[in-house]
Design a protein around this motif. Structure first.
Motif, PDB file in Angstrom:
ATOM      1  N   LEU A 159       0.844  -1.204   0.000  1.00 40.59           N
ATOM      2  CA  LEU A 159       0.000   0.000   0.000  1.00 40.59           C
ATOM      3  C   LEU A 159       0.878   1.254   0.000  1.00 40.59           C
ATOM      4  O   LEU A 159       1.976   1.249   0.570  1.00 40.59           O
ATOM      5  N   VAL A 160       0.353   2.339  -0.602  1.00 41.87           N
ATOM      6  CA  VAL A 160       0.978   3.660  -0.508  1.00 41.87           C
ATOM      7  C   VAL A 160      -0.098   4.614   0.006  1.00 41.87           C
ATOM      8  O   VAL A 160      -1.167   4.733  -0.610  1.00 41.87           O
ATOM      9  N   ALA A 161       0.173   5.238   1.178  1.00 38.54           N
ATOM     10  CA  ALA A 161      -0.821   6.144   1.793  1.00 38.54           C
ATOM     11  C   ALA A 161      -0.472   7.565   1.393  1.00 38.54           C
ATOM     12  O   ALA A 161       0.644   8.029   1.661  1.00 38.54           O
ATOM     13  N   ILE A 162      -1.417   8.271   0.736  1.00 35.57           N
ATOM     14  CA  ILE A 162      -1.064   9.577   0.154  1.00 35.57           C
ATOM     15  C   ILE A 162      -1.869  10.756   0.717  1.00 35.57           C
ATOM     16  O   ILE A 162      -1.674  11.896   0.281  1.00 35.57           O
ATOM     17  N   GLY A 163      -2.791  10.514   1.683  1.00 35.50           N
ATOM     18  CA  GLY A 163      -3.510  11.675   2.210  1.00 35.50           C
ATOM     19  C   GLY A 163      -4.631  11.322   3.166  1.00 35.50           C
ATOM     20  O   GLY A 163      -4.939  10.132   3.374  1.00 35.50           O
ATOM     21  N   TRP A 164      -5.228  12.385   3.755  1.00 33.99           N
ATOM     22  CA  TRP A 164      -6.287  12.221   4.736  1.00 33.99           C
ATOM     23  C   TRP A 164      -7.572  12.915   4.276  1.00 33.99           C
ATOM     24  O   TRP A 164      -7.514  14.001   3.681  1.00 33.99           O
ATOM     25  N   ALA A 165      -8.701  12.260   4.564  1.00 33.95           N
ATOM     26  CA  ALA A 165      -9.994  12.937   4.431  1.00 33.95           C
ATOM     27  C   ALA A 165     -10.747  12.662   5.727  1.00 33.95           C
ATOM     28  O   ALA A 165     -10.147  12.185   6.700  1.00 33.95           O
ATOM     29  N   GLU A 166     -12.047  12.928   5.777  1.00 34.55           N
ATOM     30  CA  GLU A 166     -12.729  12.859   7.065  1.00 34.55           C
ATOM     31  C   GLU A 166     -14.039  12.086   6.986  1.00 34.55           C
ATOM     32  O   GLU A 166     -14.890  12.393   6.146  1.00 34.55           O
ATOM     33  N   ASN A 167     -14.170  11.116   7.875  1.00 32.12           N
ATOM     34  CA  ASN A 167     -15.464  10.475   8.071  1.00 32.12           C
ATOM     35  C   ASN A 167     -16.239  11.372   9.017  1.00 32.12           C
ATOM     36  O   ASN A 167     -17.331  11.844   8.708  1.00 32.12           O
ATOM     37  N   GLY A 168     -15.628  11.695  10.191  1.00 31.13           N
ATOM     38  CA  GLY A 168     -16.174  12.734  11.052  1.00 31.13           C
ATOM     39  C   GLY A 168     -16.399  12.294  12.480  1.00 31.13           C
ATOM     40  O   GLY A 168     -15.914  11.247  12.915  1.00 31.13           O
ATOM     41  N   TYR A 169     -17.122  13.132  13.228  1.00 31.96           N
ATOM     42  CA  TYR A 169     -17.456  12.861  14.632  1.00 31.96           C
ATOM     43  C   TYR A 169     -18.660  11.937  14.671  1.00 31.96           C
ATOM     44  O   TYR A 169     -19.655  12.180  13.996  1.00 31.96           O
ATOM     45  N   ARG A 170     -18.555  10.901  15.461  1.00 28.53           N
ATOM     46  CA  ARG A 170     -19.565   9.840  15.464  1.00 28.53           C
ATOM     47  C   ARG A 170     -20.672  10.131  16.479  1.00 28.53           C
ATOM     48  O   ARG A 170     -20.406  10.628  17.585  1.00 28.53           O
ATOM     49  N   GLN A 171     -21.891   9.808  16.056  1.00 29.61           N
ATOM     50  CA  GLN A 171     -23.106  10.028  16.855  1.00 29.61           C
ATOM     51  C   GLN A 171     -23.832   8.700  17.007  1.00 29.61           C
ATOM     52  O   GLN A 171     -23.876   7.908  16.069  1.00 29.61           O
ATOM     53  N   LEU A 172     -24.455   8.500  18.170  1.00 30.60           N
ATOM     54  CA  LEU A 172     -25.185   7.256  18.425  1.00 30.60           C
ATOM     55  C   LEU A 172     -26.619   7.368  17.929  1.00 30.60           C
ATOM     56  O   LEU A 172     -27.287   8.381  18.162  1.00 30.60           O
ATOM     57  N   THR A 173     -27.096   6.342  17.229  1.00 31.64           N
ATOM     58  CA  THR A 173     -28.528   6.259  16.912  1.00 31.64           C
ATOM     59  C   THR A 173     -29.044   4.915  17.420  1.00 31.64           C
ATOM     60  O   THR A 173     -28.265   3.976  17.623  1.00 31.64           O
ATOM     61  N   ASN A 174     -30.346   4.831  17.690  1.00 34.48           N
ATOM     62  CA  ASN A 174     -30.937   3.544  18.074  1.00 34.48           C
ATOM     63  C   ASN A 174     -32.442   3.561  17.841  1.00 34.48           C
ATOM     64  O   ASN A 174     -33.039   4.606  17.603  1.00 34.48           O
ATOM     65  N   SER A 175     -33.042   2.394  17.898  1.00 29.85           N
ATOM     66  CA  SER A 175     -34.480   2.266  17.597  1.00 29.85           C
ATOM     67  C   SER A 175     -35.299   2.033  18.864  1.00 29.85           C
ATOM     68  O   SER A 175     -36.505   1.850  18.785  1.00 29.85           O
ATOM     69  N   ARG A 176     -34.604   2.032  20.039  1.00 27.56           N
ATOM     70  CA  ARG A 176     -35.331   1.631  21.270  1.00 27.56           C
ATOM     71  C   ARG A 176     -35.777   2.799  22.134  1.00 27.56           C
ATOM     72  O   ARG A 176     -36.918   2.875  22.559  1.00 27.56           O
TER      73      ARG A 176
END
Ligand code: KDG
Length: 350
Positions: A159-176
């Motif tokens: 592999l060659v790693a060439i940069g960063w991007a962003e998934n972001g800050y994680r938030q919790l969701t649920n159905s209950r």
């Protein structure tokens, strides 16, 4: 008109309206326009094709970033490099895409760092809870020495790693139920990424975590295999999780970056001028993509609320309750990650 037809008509109108709001909530939100390409045409020999695979969908910020990458590379190579985009894990999930790069059957991907911790243990830094208090601190780390060190360490194993991007800050969701305190997580089945720190975080908070590939998540939520999950607002919307989750809590509990990877077999065939072009394009894509995701969070929360999702914003005291409950996770991973690295990030927050 008889009453039964009246009720049938009104319920049809009701259903149509409901469908409409769900559609509106998931219609691709207004994104900042793709910038013009900066820089001259790069002269070099050869014609090349890049298949670029990602796990998130076509209506997410990540795909938007890839569209900018495609525009830069095709324009500045005067068409000698053609880029084809494959969103939604069409060519496999994060781990499958990475092994396809290693075997040379795929040219590029940009997974989250979390599923790669077994390959690159230092990536676990990004999975520590509440370590990156602001996007500024995240940028300082990604665009600074630590970020470069991580790219160098990831440029191995084909592999060659060439940069960063962003998934972001994680938030919790649920159905209950609405979650405002760790106690509300008791027994909640929460899907996590395939990552030991995330499992540790949710176990320590009192939930019942299950590791699972992102590609299987929507169906698992829909079928109730798990009650909840955690992802950034842009991914919650672009993956339509609001259609199978009723509650969301703004926890901001972990910051997840995307790392831009190239197959070493492909990279070694590229002339140096085109290698530099891909590095420049990955840098510009990363900056733009971060801007896209961040600029849309408030609008997305509003859209999700309009679609009927109950959004809970925690008070500083409530956030502190989560931070205190999850603090022991640091003791469990400090040695693997390296105390010095953690302290360096903490220093960046001062
Ligand atoms: O390929 C998509 C994944 O990288 C990403 O979305 C990971 O946040 C993620 C999750 O929850 O799996």
């Amino acid at each position: 008109m008889t009453t039964t037809t009246m009720t049938r008509v009104t319920s049809m109108i009701g259903a149509a309206l409901l469908g409409l709001t769900a559609l509106q909530a998931n219609a691709a939100p207004e994104m900042p326009p793709i910038p013009d390409v900066q820089g001259d045409v790069v002269q070099a020999d050869g014609d090349f094709k890049i298949k670029f695979s990602i796990g998130t969908t076509q209506s997410g910020a990540q795909y938007r970033g890839l569209e900018y990458f495609e525009k830069i590379v095709e324009q500045r190579s005067d068409g000698h490099i053609q880029v084809e985009l494959f969103p939604g894990a069409q060519l496999g999930d994060d781990l499958q895409a990475v092994s396809a790069l290693q075997s040379g059957t795929l040219e590029m991907t940009a997974p989250s760092t979390s599923p790669l911790v077994s390959m690159f243990p230092k990536f676990a830094l990004f999975d520590l809870p509440f370590l990156f208090p602001t996007p500024d601190v995240a940028d300082q780390v990604l665009d600074g020495d630590i970020g470069q060190q991580m790219l160098d360490e990831a440029s191995t194993n084909g592999l060659v790693a060439i940069g960063w991007a962003e998934n972001g800050y994680r938030q919790l969701t649920n159905s209950r139920q609405e979650v405002t305190a760790p106690e509300d997580l008791e027994g909640l089945k929460v899907r996590t990424m395939q990552n030991p720190i995330h499992l540790d975080i949710w176990r320590t908070l009192g939930a019942n975590p299950t590791p699972m590939s992102f590609a299987e998540l929507f169906t698992a939520l829909e079928q109730g295999v798990v009650d909840g999950q955690e992802n950034p607002w842009i991914t919650i919307q672009s993956s339509r999780f609001n259609e199978v989750q009723d509650y969301a809590t703004e926890t901001n509990h972990v910051y997840t970056p995307f790392i831009t990877l190239v197959s070493e077999r492909f990279w070694s065939r590229l002339p140096a001028e085109y290698q530099q072009l891909l590095r420049d394009a990955a840098q510009q894509m990363g900056e733009y993509e971060r801007h896209v995701g961040r600029s849309m969070n408030d609008q997305i929360k509003q859209d999700l609320a309009d679609s009927g999702m109950q959004i809970t914003e925690l008070t500083p005291e409530q956030v502190k309750a989560f931070q205190d409950k999850v603090a022991p996770v640091y003791d469990n991973w400090r040695d693997q990650i390296g105390g010095e690295l953690i302290d360096q990030v903490r220093a960046a927050s001062q």
